[in-house]
Design an enzyme around this catalytic site. Structure first.
Site, PDB file in Angstrom:
ATOM      1  N   CYS A  36      -2.209   9.518   2.293  1.00 48.25           N
ATOM      2  CA  CYS A  36      -1.780   8.364   0.892  1.00 48.25           C
ATOM      3  C   CYS A  36      -2.767   8.880  -0.075  1.00 48.25           C
ATOM      4  CB  CYS A  36      -2.131   7.320   0.960  1.00 48.25           C
ATOM      5  SG  CYS A  36      -3.518   6.376   1.827  1.00 48.25           S
ATOM      6  N   GLU A  93       1.236  -1.012   0.028  1.00 42.74           N
ATOM      7  CA  GLU A  93       0.009  -0.165   0.282  1.00 42.74           C
ATOM      8  C   GLU A  93       0.694   0.963   0.034  1.00 42.74           C
ATOM      9  OE1 GLU A  93      -3.274  -0.269  -0.290  1.00 42.74           O
ATOM     10  OE2 GLU A  93      -3.788  -2.299   0.219  1.00 42.74           O
TER      11      GLU A  93
HETATM   12  P1  NAD Z   1       7.704   5.268   4.359  1.00 41.15           P
HETATM   13  O1  NAD Z   1       8.104   4.637   3.377  1.00 41.15           O
HETATM   14  O2  NAD Z   1       9.317   6.464   4.874  1.00 41.15           O
HETATM   15  O3  NAD Z   1       7.841   4.420   5.983  1.00 41.15           O
HETATM   16  C1  NAD Z   1       7.104   3.571   6.533  1.00 41.15           C
HETATM   17  C2  NAD Z   1       7.435   2.077   6.705  1.00 41.15           C
HETATM   18  O4  NAD Z   1       8.196   1.407   5.829  1.00 41.15           O
HETATM   19  C3  NAD Z   1       7.723   2.774   8.376  1.00 41.15           C
HETATM   20  O5  NAD Z   1       7.570   2.190   8.776  1.00 41.15           O
HETATM   21  C4  NAD Z   1       9.411   2.192   7.421  1.00 41.15           C
HETATM   22  O6  NAD Z   1       9.920   1.912   9.297  1.00 41.15           O
HETATM   23  C5  NAD Z   1       9.718   1.596   7.558  1.00 41.15           C
HETATM   24  N1  NAD Z   1      10.207   0.701   5.843  1.00 41.15           N
HETATM   25  C6  NAD Z   1      11.293   1.952   5.000  1.00 41.15           C
HETATM   26  N2  NAD Z   1      11.857   1.177   4.541  1.00 41.15           N
HETATM   27  C7  NAD Z   1      11.890   0.051   4.475  1.00 41.15           C
HETATM   28  C8  NAD Z   1      12.361  -1.101   4.445  1.00 41.15           C
HETATM   29  N3  NAD Z   1      13.413  -1.205   3.054  1.00 41.15           N
HETATM   30  N4  NAD Z   1      12.138  -2.092   4.828  1.00 41.15           N
HETATM   31  C9  NAD Z   1      11.282  -2.347   5.424  1.00 41.15           C
HETATM   32  N5  NAD Z   1      10.819  -1.805   6.456  1.00 41.15           N
HETATM   33  C10 NAD Z   1      10.955   0.045   5.580  1.00 41.15           C
HETATM   34  O7  NAD Z   1       6.871   5.834   4.270  1.00 41.15           O
HETATM   35  P2  NAD Z   1       5.948   7.265   5.756  1.00 41.15           P
HETATM   36  O8  NAD Z   1       7.025   8.939   5.517  1.00 41.15           O
HETATM   37  O9  NAD Z   1       6.390   6.571   7.127  1.00 41.15           O
HETATM   38  O10 NAD Z   1       4.642   7.632   4.731  1.00 41.15           O
HETATM   39  C11 NAD Z   1       4.314   8.438   4.226  1.00 41.15           C
HETATM   40  C12 NAD Z   1       4.024   7.433   2.709  1.00 41.15           C
HETATM   41  O11 NAD Z   1       3.509   6.283   3.076  1.00 41.15           O
HETATM   42  C13 NAD Z   1       3.591   7.872   1.572  1.00 41.15           C
HETATM   43  O12 NAD Z   1       4.550   8.150   0.380  1.00 41.15           O
HETATM   44  C14 NAD Z   1       1.984   8.438   1.411  1.00 41.15           C
HETATM   45  O13 NAD Z   1       1.436   8.154   0.291  1.00 41.15           O
HETATM   46  C15 NAD Z   1       2.505   6.382   1.801  1.00 41.15           C
HETATM   47  N6  NAD Z   1       1.135   6.336   2.347  1.00 41.15           N
HETATM   48  C16 NAD Z   1       0.595   4.312   1.688  1.00 41.15           C
HETATM   49  C17 NAD Z   1      -1.150   4.236   2.385  1.00 41.15           C
HETATM   50  C18 NAD Z   1      -1.677   3.215   1.187  1.00 41.15           C
HETATM   51  O14 NAD Z   1      -2.794   2.379   1.717  1.00 41.15           O
HETATM   52  N7  NAD Z   1      -1.797   2.698  -0.043  1.00 41.15           N
HETATM   53  C19 NAD Z   1      -1.184   4.434   3.274  1.00 41.15           C
HETATM   54  C20 NAD Z   1      -0.596   5.545   4.299  1.00 41.15           C
HETATM   55  C21 NAD Z   1       1.002   6.105   3.666  1.00 41.15           C
END
Ligand code: NAD
Length: 513
Positions: free
Chosen positions: A301, A267
């Protein structure tokens, strides 16, 4: 020894004004040295320190998840639903406190913090009903005296990675389904919102006490940095990795999981659009656009980022949007009058300012976007939502900037608007405002929006749990929450049963010995 539940609430300001730590309402105590800090975006103060898992901890967590899975899959599904029902009750009882904690840690206005907890309650209710409806099919066999059927079985330990902007609801979308489906759950929350996760774990533990015999470690909360998350993802004991966050993260997770062919539910980012046609109710459009673009400080998102307005109504709508934007109250999200709270941190603010500079270079006329609410202190980042009139869909418009920036463009024909809607790498959410049935039907047809969500006469944000949630292309293709998303958390078994006395082969093949 420190556990994932250890945390310490402190009042150590890293800057800004004090006051965010009032009324946490959760008993998140015990000292943690060298733990992770939870910083409130409201004023930049430290809310607390929590235990930080290191990559070396991942193997033990996965092993415990396997043991919990082995026990939980033996529990009949409706009984598993009973645990989720009790969790829903705990969430109801703690809605106010948990909603407030979401506001404190993620910076959402209180209404949205409460709404997020309501979403958790709703998905629990959904999952309870589902626990008696994990139906398989009975299928007609082509062979005499045979029947075929499909059965759904628990899948295995599920790793749930969540983003900062929905710090609790996204976990619930996954966990409520995963639990009734018979799986154990490891939750790796965003490093920006570790406290809300611990609070939810406390509520889950209370539900477990009320339930009775729940296997230990059925749900584990594992706070840690990105490297810790990477180590968890790489562990082959996780049958499913459900990851919510940026597209960059999703690419890494997908690549790490692919060699072992484990399942993913991704997601990821979105760059969502709304099309306002010439027959649209412009008052409805104004309200829908303002909520979708400025609400949650543009940090959903599904936030609206691109607005395509028919040339005949463009100037009128833009004028009314600008007037509405001027009235939006930006400030302390704990103040009931506030509509827009802070950005999550300084990096988010800098990315927003960079995007606005790019937009100007690419011919955009920017209204708003400046920093505001100085009374909240220098370590908090509040902005006026920005409205940017663009000459065309330039490179910066096609990017997701996680901030309240609304790019507005004109169109002449619906075909042109649909092509613009689809001309980005993401495919999460979209909407159309029109009173012309042919236009709305075309938008939701196979030739219309290419997104996972396509709404009519509303904005693209604010989904309900009853539908499957997710999107295509760079959004990752995953589906969570309602409809038949539960199938992602189970393995499907197809069985053919011969109740006759001969052995006819399929496709009429003869193999007599
Ligand atoms: P992010 O990608 O920086 O982090 C999200 C999570 O992923 C955190 O828990 C982080 O520690 C973890 N993470 C990052 N890289 C990783 C890896 N290589 N392996 C394992 N875990 C990893 O995102 P953010 O800044 O917290 O959130 C914003 C983003 O999330 C925006 O792009 C938004 O559109 C998206 N988002 C999407 C949805 C959806 O349902 N499509 C919902 C909410 C947010």
């Amino acid at each position: 020894m420190a556990t994932e539940m250890d945390s310490e609430i402190v009042n150590e300001p890293v800057g800004g004004k004090s006051g965010t730590r009032r009324a946490l309402g959760f008993d998140l105590e015990a000292g943690v040295e060298g733990g992770m800090r939870s910083i409130s975006p409201i004023d930049g103060c430290v809310l607390g320190h929590v235990h930080r898992n290191m990559p070396a901890d991942a193997a033990g967590i996965a092993a415990r998840a396997v043991m919990a899975f082995d026990a939980w899959r033996r529990v009949p599904a409706p009984q598993r639903g009973e645990l989720v029902r009790l969790l829903g009750n705990e969430l109801r009882a703690a809605k106010t406190e948990l909603g407030r904690l979401v506001s404190l840690e993620a910076g959402k206005i209180e209404q949205e913090g409460l709404g997020e907890v309501q979403e958790m309650i709703d998905i629990c209710d959904f999952a309870v009903g589902l626990s008696r409806q994990l139906y398989g099919l009975t299928i007609a066999s082509e062979r005499p005296d045979h029947k075929m059927l499909e059965t759904w079985h628990p899948l295995g330990p599920c790793l749930v990675i969540t983003a900062f902007n929905f710090p609790v609801a996204v976990w619930a979308w996954n966990a409520a389904l995963a639990l009734v489906c018979g799986n154990s759950v490891v939750w790796k929350p965003s490093e920006k919102t570790p406290l809300t996760a611990l609070a939810v774990k406390q509520l889950f533990d209370k539900a477990c006490q009320a339930f009775g015999a729940v296997p230990g470690d059925l749900v584990q909360v594992a706070n840690g940095e990105r490297e810790f998350g990477e180590t968890l993802v790489a562990d082959a004991r996780f049958a499913l990795v459900s990851a919510t966050g940026s597209t960059r993260m999703g690419r890494q997770v997908a690549a790490a999981v692919a060699p072992r062919f484990a399942r993913t539910i991704l997601e990821l980012g979105g760059n969502n659009a709304t099309i306002v046609c010439k027959t649209a109710d412009l008052e409805l459009a104004r309200r829908a656009v303002v909520f979708a673009a400025a609400g949650t400080a543009g940090q959903r998102c599904t936030s609206l980022r691109r607005l395509f307005v028919h040339e005949s109504v463009h100037d009128e709508l833009v004028a009314s949007l600008k007037a509405a934007y001027r009235q939006i109250r930006v400030g302390d999200p704990l103040d009931g009058q506030t509509l827009v709270g802070p950005l999550i941190d300084r990096a988010a603010f800098e990315r927003m300012q960079h995007a606005l500079a790019c937009a100007r270079e690419q011919g955009g006329k920017v209204t708003g976007g400046e920093r505001t609410a100085p009374e909240m202190g220098e370590h908090a980042y509040y902005v006026r939502p920005a409205l940017v009139e663009m000459p065309s869909q330039t490179a910066i418009v096609r990017e997701e900037t996680f901030a309240p920036i609304l790019y507005v463009m004109k169109f002449a024909s619906l075909d042109e608007a649909i092509a613009l809607n689809n001309a980005v790498s993401y495919g999460l959410s979209s909407s159309i405002l029109t009173h012309d049935l042919r236009e709305s039907e075309r938008f939701v047809s196979a030739l219309g929006s290419d997104c996972g969500i396509a709404n009519v006469n509303m904005g693209p944000s604010g989904a309900e749990i009853g539908g499957a949630f997710g999107g295509e292309k760079d959004t990752g293709g995953g589906r969570e929450s309602g409809s038949d998303a539960w199938k992602g958390y189970m393995r499907r078994m197809t069985t053919a049963i011969n109740y006759g006395e001969s052995l006819p082969l399929a496709q009429g093949v003869r193999f007599d010995v």
